[in-house]
Design an enzyme around this catalytic site. Sequence first.
Site, PDB file in Angstrom:
ATOM      1  N   GLY A  56       0.937  -1.219   0.003  1.00  0.00           N
ATOM      2  CA  GLY A  56      -0.007  -0.031   0.113  1.00  0.00           C
ATOM      3  C   GLY A  56       0.914   1.387  -0.060  1.00  0.00           C
ATOM      4  O   GLY A  56       2.084   1.087   0.150  1.00  0.00           O
ATOM      5  N   GLY A 102       1.116   5.165   1.816  1.00  0.00           N
ATOM      6  CA  GLY A 102       0.872   6.061   2.637  1.00  0.00           C
ATOM      7  C   GLY A 102       1.330   7.354   2.515  1.00  0.00           C
ATOM      8  O   GLY A 102       1.916   7.638   1.397  1.00  0.00           O
ATOM      9  N   PHE A 154       3.846   8.607   4.019  1.00  0.00           N
ATOM     10  CA  PHE A 154       5.261   8.562   4.071  1.00  0.00           C
ATOM     11  C   PHE A 154       5.916   7.513   2.987  1.00  0.00           C
ATOM     12  O   PHE A 154       7.097   7.420   3.269  1.00  0.00           O
ATOM     13  CB  PHE A 154       5.734   8.217   5.550  1.00  0.00           C
ATOM     14  CG  PHE A 154       4.905   9.130   6.419  1.00  0.00           C
ATOM     15  CD1 PHE A 154       4.971  10.273   6.299  1.00  0.00           C
ATOM     16  CD2 PHE A 154       4.449   8.418   7.603  1.00  0.00           C
ATOM     17  CE1 PHE A 154       4.277  11.260   7.269  1.00  0.00           C
ATOM     18  CE2 PHE A 154       3.807   9.482   8.580  1.00  0.00           C
ATOM     19  CZ  PHE A 154       3.878  10.601   8.488  1.00  0.00           C
ATOM     20  N   GLY A 155       5.400   7.237   1.886  1.00  0.00           N
ATOM     21  CA  GLY A 155       5.969   6.534   1.164  1.00  0.00           C
ATOM     22  C   GLY A 155       5.269   5.257   0.712  1.00  0.00           C
ATOM     23  O   GLY A 155       3.878   4.766   1.147  1.00  0.00           O
ATOM     24  N   VAL A 175       4.621   1.069   0.533  1.00  0.00           N
ATOM     25  CA  VAL A 175       5.325  -0.044   1.372  1.00  0.00           C
ATOM     26  C   VAL A 175       5.173  -1.313   0.514  1.00  0.00           C
ATOM     27  O   VAL A 175       4.081  -1.664  -0.106  1.00  0.00           O
ATOM     28  CB  VAL A 175       4.347  -0.182   2.611  1.00  0.00           C
ATOM     29  CG1 VAL A 175       4.955  -1.424   3.552  1.00  0.00           C
ATOM     30  CG2 VAL A 175       4.535   1.109   3.226  1.00  0.00           C
ATOM     31  N   ASP A 201      -0.599  10.760  16.252  1.00  0.00           N
ATOM     32  CA  ASP A 201      -1.214  10.402  15.122  1.00  0.00           C
ATOM     33  C   ASP A 201      -1.897   8.938  15.264  1.00  0.00           C
ATOM     34  O   ASP A 201      -1.723   8.069  14.383  1.00  0.00           O
ATOM     35  CB  ASP A 201      -0.235  10.471  14.143  1.00  0.00           C
ATOM     36  CG  ASP A 201      -1.087  10.474  12.473  1.00  0.00           C
ATOM     37  OD1 ASP A 201      -2.304  11.046  12.678  1.00  0.00           O
ATOM     38  OD2 ASP A 201      -0.290   9.961  11.733  1.00  0.00           O
TER      39      ASP A 201
HETATM   40  N1  LIG Z   1       5.183  -3.084   8.685  1.00  0.00           N
HETATM   41  C1  LIG Z   1       4.146  -3.396   7.861  1.00  0.00           C
HETATM   42  N2  LIG Z   1       3.624  -4.627   7.629  1.00  0.00           N
HETATM   43  C2  LIG Z   1       2.431  -4.850   6.809  1.00  0.00           C
HETATM   44  N3  LIG Z   1       1.931  -3.692   6.239  1.00  0.00           N
HETATM   45  C3  LIG Z   1       2.457  -2.670   6.337  1.00  0.00           C
HETATM   46  C4  LIG Z   1       3.514  -2.324   7.269  1.00  0.00           C
HETATM   47  N4  LIG Z   1       3.697  -1.157   7.171  1.00  0.00           N
HETATM   48  C5  LIG Z   1       2.781  -0.454   6.436  1.00  0.00           C
HETATM   49  N5  LIG Z   1       2.118  -1.505   5.941  1.00  0.00           N
HETATM   50  C6  LIG Z   1       0.811  -1.294   4.989  1.00  0.00           C
HETATM   51  O1  LIG Z   1       1.215  -0.354   3.809  1.00  0.00           O
HETATM   52  C7  LIG Z   1       0.161   0.550   3.671  1.00  0.00           C
HETATM   53  C8  LIG Z   1       1.119   1.824   3.854  1.00  0.00           C
HETATM   54  O2  LIG Z   1       1.333   2.144   4.957  1.00  0.00           O
HETATM   55  P1  LIG Z   1       1.666   3.520   5.591  1.00  0.00           P
HETATM   56  O3  LIG Z   1       1.906   3.082   6.921  1.00  0.00           O
HETATM   57  O4  LIG Z   1       2.769   4.183   4.980  1.00  0.00           O
HETATM   58  O5  LIG Z   1       0.486   4.497   5.346  1.00  0.00           O
HETATM   59  P2  LIG Z   1      -0.867   4.649   5.904  1.00  0.00           P
HETATM   60  O6  LIG Z   1      -0.742   4.482   7.520  1.00  0.00           O
HETATM   61  O7  LIG Z   1      -1.717   4.219   5.145  1.00  0.00           O
HETATM   62  O8  LIG Z   1      -1.272   6.381   5.918  1.00  0.00           O
HETATM   63  P3  LIG Z   1      -0.432   7.250   6.479  1.00  0.00           P
HETATM   64  O9  LIG Z   1       0.999   7.355   6.321  1.00  0.00           O
HETATM   65  O10 LIG Z   1      -1.248   8.671   6.004  1.00  0.00           O
HETATM   66  O11 LIG Z   1      -0.629   7.352   8.199  1.00  0.00           O
HETATM   67  C9  LIG Z   1      -0.913   0.284   4.371  1.00  0.00           C
HETATM   68  O12 LIG Z   1      -1.780  -0.543   3.966  1.00  0.00           O
HETATM   69  C10 LIG Z   1      -0.353  -0.379   5.810  1.00  0.00           C
HETATM   70  O13 LIG Z   1      -1.143  -1.432   6.210  1.00  0.00           O
END
Ligand SMILES: Nc1ncnc2c1ncn2[C@@H]1O[C@H](COP(=O)(O)OP(=O)(O)OP(=O)(O)O)[C@@H](O)[C@H]1O
Length: 266
Positions: A21, A23, A25-26, A28, A137
């Site tokens: 996905g 987010g 911050f980049g 993933v 957050d």
């Molecule tokens: N360590 C991880 N293991 C599994 N999935 C992850 C992990 N980190 C992030 N993800 C998944 O990757 C996607 C992007 O995550 P990210 O944390 O960058 O953004 P977000 O939490 O969706 O948004 P924001 O950055 O605006 O809070 C999401 O669907 C999240 O569930």
Amino acid sequence: MPSFREGEILLDTYQILSFLGKGTFGEVYKVRVLRGRYAGRVLALKVATDPETVEFLRREVQTLLLFNHPHIISMISYMYRKDRNELYVLYELMDVGDLKDYVQRKGRLSEEEALGVLFHVAKGLDYLHTRGYIHGDVKPQNIFGKRVMKNILWKLGDFGLVRVRGSQTVLDVKGTVGYIAPEVFRNELRRSSDIFSLGCVLLFMLTGETPFGGDIKKNKAVEYSIPQHVSERTQRLLTKMLEPDPSKRFKTAGELIEYLIKERMV
Ligand SMILES: Nc1ncnc2c1ncn2[C@@H]1O[C@H](COP(=O)(O)OP(=O)(O)OP(=O)(O)O)[C@@H](O)[C@H]1O
């Protein structure tokens, strides 16, 4: 569209298995590490390529380097490519994904399950609060699940907005509507602001819906209702966590944990 495709190999080391996905911050990805100290492990790789996200992710890396707790997502390592201003961060893989998707898939949670998740996250927050940090957050997208035997271990993630208590940095409201403590709109952030956000997360788990209908006015004014099916003691807990006056709320996650144990809710 993700920047990298399945099978592609990044930095000669990380084989992309799937896109997890995107987010703020980049992007993933689920990756397999092909060489080095972590060879063979399947992990989550976050890639930041534009200057603003690199800066946020750099803050997250600096913070996570200091933390080590079972209810805080672990950072395994990071690489900064100075020539291209790109940051790559490896985390443990949270195979259940985030709490928002989990509730959307499953529908609203039972009280027992919701209180269990709350307890896990409260322990992670307590680790931060006792060290003088404010997460800033707390929301379902920033809470991640990992399967351990038949259970799910929930952990707090996303430390891009973390702050040291009492620091003078000017805030702009960067949280997500539905999860923002009312004093944050007045540029005040305290540890109890995290408690308010966590109360919103509890309401989300119990209803399956964004608190305050995602309406900024209702969020500011703390206008919400608790559905009938919620037990009286959980209603009492929600009311205490969502108290508009921060001085009347639990001041820290430690106080919340004490209450949950005393009331035999966990
Ligand atoms: N360590 C991880 N293991 C599994 N999935 C992850 C992990 N980190 C992030 N993800 C998944 O990757 C996607 C992007 O995550 P990210 O944390 O960058 O953004 P977000 O939490 O969706 O948004 P924001 O950055 O605006 O809070 C999401 O669907 C999240 O569930």
